[in-house]
Design a protein around this motif. Structure first.
Motif, PDB file in Angstrom:
ATOM      1  N   LEU A  48      41.030 -40.835 -48.064  1.00 42.34           N
ATOM      2  CA  LEU A  48      39.734 -40.299 -47.686  1.00 42.34           C
ATOM      3  C   LEU A  48      38.909 -39.901 -48.908  1.00 42.34           C
ATOM      4  O   LEU A  48      37.711 -40.162 -48.969  1.00 42.34           O
ATOM      5  CB  LEU A  48      39.920 -39.087 -46.774  1.00 42.34           C
ATOM      6  N   ILE A  49      39.557 -39.316 -49.895  1.00 44.34           N
ATOM      7  CA  ILE A  49      38.863 -38.932 -51.126  1.00 44.34           C
ATOM      8  C   ILE A  49      38.364 -40.172 -51.865  1.00 44.34           C
ATOM      9  O   ILE A  49      37.219 -40.224 -52.315  1.00 44.34           O
ATOM     10  CB  ILE A  49      39.776 -38.071 -52.018  1.00 44.34           C
ATOM     11  N   ILE A  50      39.204 -41.190 -51.971  1.00 47.28           N
ATOM     12  CA  ILE A  50      38.798 -42.425 -52.648  1.00 47.28           C
ATOM     13  C   ILE A  50      37.654 -43.105 -51.900  1.00 47.28           C
ATOM     14  O   ILE A  50      36.677 -43.557 -52.512  1.00 47.28           O
ATOM     15  CB  ILE A  50      40.009 -43.376 -52.800  1.00 47.28           C
ATOM     16  N   LEU A  51      37.740 -43.147 -50.580  1.00 46.50           N
ATOM     17  CA  LEU A  51      36.682 -43.751 -49.781  1.00 46.50           C
ATOM     18  C   LEU A  51      35.370 -42.977 -49.932  1.00 46.50           C
ATOM     19  O   LEU A  51      34.300 -43.579 -50.061  1.00 46.50           O
ATOM     20  CB  LEU A  51      37.090 -43.818 -48.310  1.00 46.50           C
ATOM     21  N   SER A  52      35.441 -41.665 -49.945  1.00 49.29           N
ATOM     22  CA  SER A  52      34.237 -40.846 -50.115  1.00 49.29           C
ATOM     23  C   SER A  52      33.608 -41.060 -51.482  1.00 49.29           C
ATOM     24  O   SER A  52      32.377 -41.141 -51.600  1.00 49.29           O
ATOM     25  CB  SER A  52      34.579 -39.370 -49.939  1.00 49.29           C
ATOM     26  N   MET A  53      34.444 -41.153 -52.504  1.00 48.97           N
ATOM     27  CA  MET A  53      33.917 -41.361 -53.853  1.00 48.97           C
ATOM     28  C   MET A  53      33.254 -42.730 -53.987  1.00 48.97           C
ATOM     29  O   MET A  53      32.174 -42.851 -54.573  1.00 48.97           O
ATOM     30  CB  MET A  53      35.024 -41.194 -54.886  1.00 48.97           C
ATOM     31  N   THR A  54      33.871 -43.763 -53.453  1.00 51.18           N
ATOM     32  CA  THR A  54      33.287 -45.101 -53.569  1.00 51.18           C
ATOM     33  C   THR A  54      32.018 -45.222 -52.728  1.00 51.18           C
ATOM     34  O   THR A  54      31.048 -45.861 -53.155  1.00 51.18           O
ATOM     35  CB  THR A  54      34.292 -46.192 -53.168  1.00 51.18           C
ATOM     36  N   THR A  55      32.017 -44.609 -51.553  1.00 47.91           N
ATOM     37  CA  THR A  55      30.812 -44.633 -50.721  1.00 47.91           C
ATOM     38  C   THR A  55      29.679 -43.878 -51.405  1.00 47.91           C
ATOM     39  O   THR A  55      28.531 -44.327 -51.405  1.00 47.91           O
ATOM     40  CB  THR A  55      31.098 -44.028 -49.342  1.00 47.91           C
ATOM     41  N   GLY A  56      29.997 -42.723 -51.990  1.00 48.61           N
ATOM     42  CA  GLY A  56      28.982 -41.952 -52.705  1.00 48.61           C
ATOM     43  C   GLY A  56      28.436 -42.700 -53.899  1.00 48.61           C
ATOM     44  O   GLY A  56      27.227 -42.677 -54.160  1.00 48.61           O
ATOM     45  N   ALA A  57      29.302 -43.385 -54.627  1.00 40.35           N
ATOM     46  CA  ALA A  57      28.848 -44.163 -55.779  1.00 40.35           C
ATOM     47  C   ALA A  57      27.967 -45.324 -55.325  1.00 40.35           C
ATOM     48  O   ALA A  57      26.945 -45.630 -55.954  1.00 40.35           O
ATOM     49  CB  ALA A  57      30.041 -44.681 -56.572  1.00 40.35           C
ATOM     50  N   PHE A  58      28.348 -45.969 -54.245  1.00 36.96           N
ATOM     51  CA  PHE A  58      27.560 -47.085 -53.723  1.00 36.96           C
ATOM     52  C   PHE A  58      26.178 -46.615 -53.270  1.00 36.96           C
ATOM     53  O   PHE A  58      25.162 -47.211 -53.614  1.00 36.96           O
ATOM     54  CB  PHE A  58      28.305 -47.755 -52.565  1.00 36.96           C
TER      55      PHE A  58
END
Length: 66
Positions: A48-58
């Protein structure tokens, strides 16, 4: 069945799994189940943390180009 229900409650379940997994009072089978459920909870949290970080970066990249 009650243990699975309690483990599904967000904060209470996390504390419950820690107590059962690393405390010496439960049976071996329940302790192993709690350790496995705790490990899956940590894996899900990391995902969930990795997904949130990648979504935020995108989304940040999309907004900065506008």
């Amino acid at each position: 069945m009650l243990a699975i229900l309690v483990a599904g409650i967000p904060i209470v379940g996390f504390i419950y799994l820690i107590v059962i997994a690393f405390g010496g009072t439960a049976s071996v089978a329940r302790r192993n189940w709690a350790r496995a459920a705790f490990a899956w909870m940590l894996i899900g949290l990391a995902g969930l943390i990795i997904l949130s970080m990648t979504t935020g970066a995108f989304l940040g990249g999309l907004l900065s180009n506008s």
